[in-house]
Design a protein around this motif. Structure first.
Motif, PDB file in Angstrom:
ATOM      1  N   ALA A  89      -2.460  12.502   5.482  1.00 15.28           N
ATOM      2  CA  ALA A  89      -3.882  12.847   5.628  1.00 15.28           C
ATOM      3  C   ALA A  89      -4.791  12.032   4.708  1.00 15.28           C
ATOM      4  CB  ALA A  89      -4.117  14.335   5.399  1.00 15.28           C
ATOM      5  N   GLU A  90      -4.280  10.925   4.155  1.00 12.97           N
ATOM      6  CA  GLU A  90      -5.123  10.044   3.355  1.00 12.97           C
ATOM      7  C   GLU A  90      -4.987   8.617   3.875  1.00 12.97           C
ATOM      8  OE1 GLU A  90      -4.484  12.430  -0.888  1.00 12.97           O
ATOM      9  OE2 GLU A  90      -4.410  10.239  -0.805  1.00 12.97           O
ATOM     10  N   GLY A  91      -5.964   7.764   3.532  1.00 13.39           N
ATOM     11  CA  GLY A  91      -5.838   6.365   3.867  1.00 13.39           C
ATOM     12  C   GLY A  91      -4.881   5.662   2.915  1.00 13.39           C
ATOM     13  N   PRO A  92      -4.387   4.484   3.279  1.00 17.92           N
ATOM     14  CA  PRO A  92      -3.513   3.721   2.379  1.00 17.92           C
ATOM     15  C   PRO A  92      -4.228   3.373   1.077  1.00 17.92           C
ATOM     16  CG  PRO A  92      -3.459   2.815   4.608  1.00 17.92           C
ATOM     17  CD  PRO A  92      -4.584   3.797   4.570  1.00 17.92           C
ATOM     18  N   TYR A 137      -8.673  -0.396  11.584  1.00 14.55           N
ATOM     19  CA  TYR A 137      -7.269  -0.406  11.964  1.00 14.55           C
ATOM     20  C   TYR A 137      -6.938   0.887  12.702  1.00 14.55           C
ATOM     21  CZ  TYR A 137      -6.661  -4.199   8.587  1.00 14.55           C
ATOM     22  OH  TYR A 137      -6.763  -5.385   7.902  1.00 14.55           O
ATOM     23  N   PHE A 180       0.649  -5.359   9.178  1.00 14.16           N
ATOM     24  CA  PHE A 180       1.420  -4.356   8.456  1.00 14.16           C
ATOM     25  C   PHE A 180       2.831  -4.208   9.005  1.00 14.16           C
ATOM     26  CE2 PHE A 180      -1.387  -2.071   5.562  1.00 14.16           C
ATOM     27  CZ  PHE A 180      -2.642  -2.484   5.977  1.00 14.16           C
ATOM     28  N   GLY A 181       3.755  -3.858   8.117  1.00 12.58           N
ATOM     29  CA  GLY A 181       5.038  -3.343   8.532  1.00 12.58           C
ATOM     30  C   GLY A 181       4.881  -1.887   8.925  1.00 12.58           C
ATOM     31  N   LEU A 191      -5.074  -7.907   8.065  1.00  8.67           N
ATOM     32  CA  LEU A 191      -3.758  -7.619   7.530  1.00  8.67           C
ATOM     33  C   LEU A 191      -2.795  -7.275   8.653  1.00  8.67           C
ATOM     34  CD1 LEU A 191      -4.772  -5.369   4.494  1.00  8.67           C
ATOM     35  CD2 LEU A 191      -4.118  -7.784   4.459  1.00  8.67           C
ATOM     36  N   GLY A 244      -6.594 -11.903   0.969  1.00  7.93           N
ATOM     37  CA  GLY A 244      -6.585 -10.475   1.268  1.00  7.93           C
ATOM     38  C   GLY A 244      -7.748  -9.993   2.088  1.00  7.93           C
ATOM     39  N   GLN A 291      -3.751   3.468  13.483  1.00  9.18           N
ATOM     40  CA  GLN A 291      -2.392   3.816  13.108  1.00  9.18           C
ATOM     41  C   GLN A 291      -1.823   4.828  14.090  1.00  9.18           C
ATOM     42  OE1 GLN A 291      -1.712   5.887   9.373  1.00  9.18           O
ATOM     43  NE2 GLN A 291       0.423   5.306   9.340  1.00  9.18           N
ATOM     44  N   TYR A 338       0.848  -1.178   0.000  1.00 11.30           N
ATOM     45  CA  TYR A 338       0.000   0.000   0.000  1.00 11.30           C
ATOM     46  C   TYR A 338       0.890   1.236   0.000  1.00 11.30           C
ATOM     47  CZ  TYR A 338      -4.214  -2.679   1.286  1.00 11.30           C
ATOM     48  OH  TYR A 338      -5.280  -3.550   1.299  1.00 11.30           O
ATOM     49  N   LEU A 364      -4.789   7.703  14.199  1.00  8.49           N
ATOM     50  CA  LEU A 364      -5.605   7.728  12.988  1.00  8.49           C
ATOM     51  C   LEU A 364      -6.346   6.398  12.925  1.00  8.49           C
ATOM     52  CD1 LEU A 364      -6.302   9.209  10.276  1.00  8.49           C
ATOM     53  CD2 LEU A 364      -4.429   7.902   9.253  1.00  8.49           C
ATOM     54  N   PHE A 401      -4.204   0.843  -2.176  1.00  7.42           N
ATOM     55  CA  PHE A 401      -3.686  -0.443  -2.626  1.00  7.42           C
ATOM     56  C   PHE A 401      -2.867  -0.268  -3.901  1.00  7.42           C
ATOM     57  CE2 PHE A 401      -3.326  -4.782  -3.629  1.00  7.42           C
ATOM     58  CZ  PHE A 401      -3.674  -4.964  -4.947  1.00  7.42           C
ATOM     59  N   ARG A 417     -13.828  13.403  10.075  1.00 10.55           N
ATOM     60  CA  ARG A 417     -12.423  13.297   9.683  1.00 10.55           C
ATOM     61  C   ARG A 417     -11.490  13.650  10.828  1.00 10.55           C
ATOM     62  NH1 ARG A 417     -10.706  13.544   4.549  1.00 10.55           N
ATOM     63  NH2 ARG A 417      -8.788  12.893   5.588  1.00 10.55           N
ATOM     64  N   TYR A 418     -11.918  14.553  11.677  1.00 13.39           N
ATOM     65  CA  TYR A 418     -11.096  14.979  12.809  1.00 13.39           C
ATOM     66  C   TYR A 418     -11.971  15.084  14.049  1.00 13.39           C
ATOM     67  CZ  TYR A 418      -8.085  16.362   8.952  1.00 13.39           C
ATOM     68  OH  TYR A 418      -7.337  16.361   7.811  1.00 13.39           O
ATOM     69  N   LEU A 423      -8.546   3.909  10.792  1.00 15.30           N
ATOM     70  CA  LEU A 423      -8.808   3.632   9.381  1.00 15.30           C
ATOM     71  C   LEU A 423      -9.810   2.501   9.244  1.00 15.30           C
ATOM     72  CD1 LEU A 423      -5.098   3.809   8.344  1.00 15.30           C
ATOM     73  CD2 LEU A 423      -6.849   5.269   7.357  1.00 15.30           C
ATOM     74  N   GLN A 463      -8.425  -5.254   0.352  1.00 11.35           N
ATOM     75  CA  GLN A 463      -9.097  -4.305   1.214  1.00 11.35           C
ATOM     76  C   GLN A 463      -8.791  -2.875   0.737  1.00 11.35           C
ATOM     77  OE1 GLN A 463      -8.567  -5.001   5.450  1.00 11.35           O
ATOM     78  NE2 GLN A 463      -8.264  -7.174   5.071  1.00 11.35           N
ATOM     79  N   TYR A 464      -9.825  -2.062   0.659  1.00 12.40           N
ATOM     80  CA  TYR A 464      -9.691  -0.674   0.232  1.00 12.40           C
ATOM     81  C   TYR A 464      -9.991   0.232   1.419  1.00 12.40           C
ATOM     82  CZ  TYR A 464      -9.600  -2.642  -4.425  1.00 12.40           C
ATOM     83  OH  TYR A 464      -9.260  -3.366  -5.534  1.00 12.40           O
ATOM     84  N   PHE A 465      -9.087   1.180   1.640  1.00 12.46           N
ATOM     85  CA  PHE A 465      -9.153   2.005   2.839  1.00 12.46           C
ATOM     86  C   PHE A 465      -9.840   3.344   2.606  1.00 12.46           C
ATOM     87  CE2 PHE A 465      -6.621  -0.039   6.133  1.00 12.46           C
ATOM     88  CZ  PHE A 465      -6.015  -1.050   5.419  1.00 12.46           C
ATOM     89  N   GLY A 466     -10.488   3.824   3.665  1.00 13.20           N
ATOM     90  CA  GLY A 466     -10.993   5.186   3.693  1.00 13.20           C
ATOM     91  C   GLY A 466      -9.907   6.154   4.127  1.00 13.20           C
ATOM     92  N   PRO A 467     -10.234   7.454   4.195  1.00 17.17           N
ATOM     93  CA  PRO A 467      -9.233   8.465   4.531  1.00 17.17           C
ATOM     94  C   PRO A 467      -8.873   8.496   6.010  1.00 17.17           C
ATOM     95  CG  PRO A 467     -11.362   9.480   4.244  1.00 17.17           C
ATOM     96  CD  PRO A 467     -11.532   8.042   3.873  1.00 17.17           C
ATOM     97  N   LEU A 509       0.313   0.416  11.767  1.00 14.68           N
ATOM     98  CA  LEU A 509      -1.092   0.055  11.529  1.00 14.68           C
ATOM     99  C   LEU A 509      -1.398  -1.262  12.232  1.00 14.68           C
ATOM    100  CD1 LEU A 509      -1.098   1.020   7.839  1.00 14.68           C
ATOM    101  CD2 LEU A 509      -3.175   1.277   9.170  1.00 14.68           C
TER     102      LEU A 509
END
Lengths: 113, 113
Positions: A41-44, B35, A103-104, A101, A97, B37, A36, B88, A46, B9-10, B90, B102-106, B43
């Protein structure tokens, strides 16, 4: 106990050259690996994945290599572009997937123009 | 297709308070994972919901809880906030079709004072 390790916190590469990001894992049950990219300020986002039945997967400028015997994977970006500057996370899972997950801690890539 | 959305978001809270975060997955995705972070731990997986049932849980205290609604939207709740909960948060969604990513949000940035 870190199961997924990215030993280089940062990497600087000249634009146009190859970027190689490395990742090691300790859990031999991991069978699915992902990379990823994350901007502040954004999510990861893919990038690319690989199943343990393969040793290489390509998608455009991105190639992931998996060496199961060494429990090592790497992400190659060729050619590197300034827009590739971000934090790159390696992740692994057991059973595909969709499962949790691991993560490193990430490698910050800076591509210098 | 719209991506994963997270609200707010915050957020700024004080110790001892509780907080609820919301996540709307990609349309058609039935699995939602959360998740955390932090700079020190990277994460870390909190929990995963599928069809309104918690299917996987990470190694977090019981102050962290979640739920999923019939439309796949998910909420996570943290009670009795501690300074160390600043992070953060996620949310990620996936479709559960074969091996899927997996697709992440912001993310929601939570600051506990």
């Amino acid at each position: 106990d870190q199961q997924v390790k990215q030993n280089s916190p940062s990497l600087s590469v000249q634009e146009g050259r190859i970027s190689i990001l490395n990742c090691d894992y300790t859990n031999s049950m991991f069978d699915y690996f992902l990379w990823y990219k994350k901007y502040p300020a954004e999510g990861p986002t893919f990038l690319i994945s690989i199943s343990s039945i393969k040793d290489k997967n390509e998608d455009g400028r991105f190639t992931v290599f998996l060496n199961k015997s060494a429990k090592h994977l790497s992400l190659h970006i060729v050619p590197s572009q300034p827009g590739d500057s971000a934090v790159y996370f390696c992740a692994a899972s057991v059973g595909g997937g969709n499962t949790p997950l691991v993560f490193g801690k990430g490698t910050r890539l800076s591509v210098i123009a | 297709k719209a991506g994963v959305t997270q609200t707010p978001r915050y957020l700024i809270k004080t110790r001892g308070q509780q907080v609820t975060l919301s996540c709307s997955p990609i349309s058609g995705h039935r699995s939602v994972s959360w998740y955390q972070q932090t700079p020190g731990q990277g994460l870390q997986f909190l929990f995963e919901y599928f069809s309104e049932t918690q299917r996987n849980k990470g190694n977090f205290p019981g102050r962290f809880s979640g739920r999923q609604f019939s439309n796949s939207r998910s909420e996570m709740n943290v009670s009795t906030l501690e300074l160390g909960d600043s992070a953060l948060y996620l949310c990620a969604s996936s479709s559960q079709l074969a091996i899927e990513t997996q697709y992440f949000g912001p993310g929601t940035r939570l600051l506990v004072l």
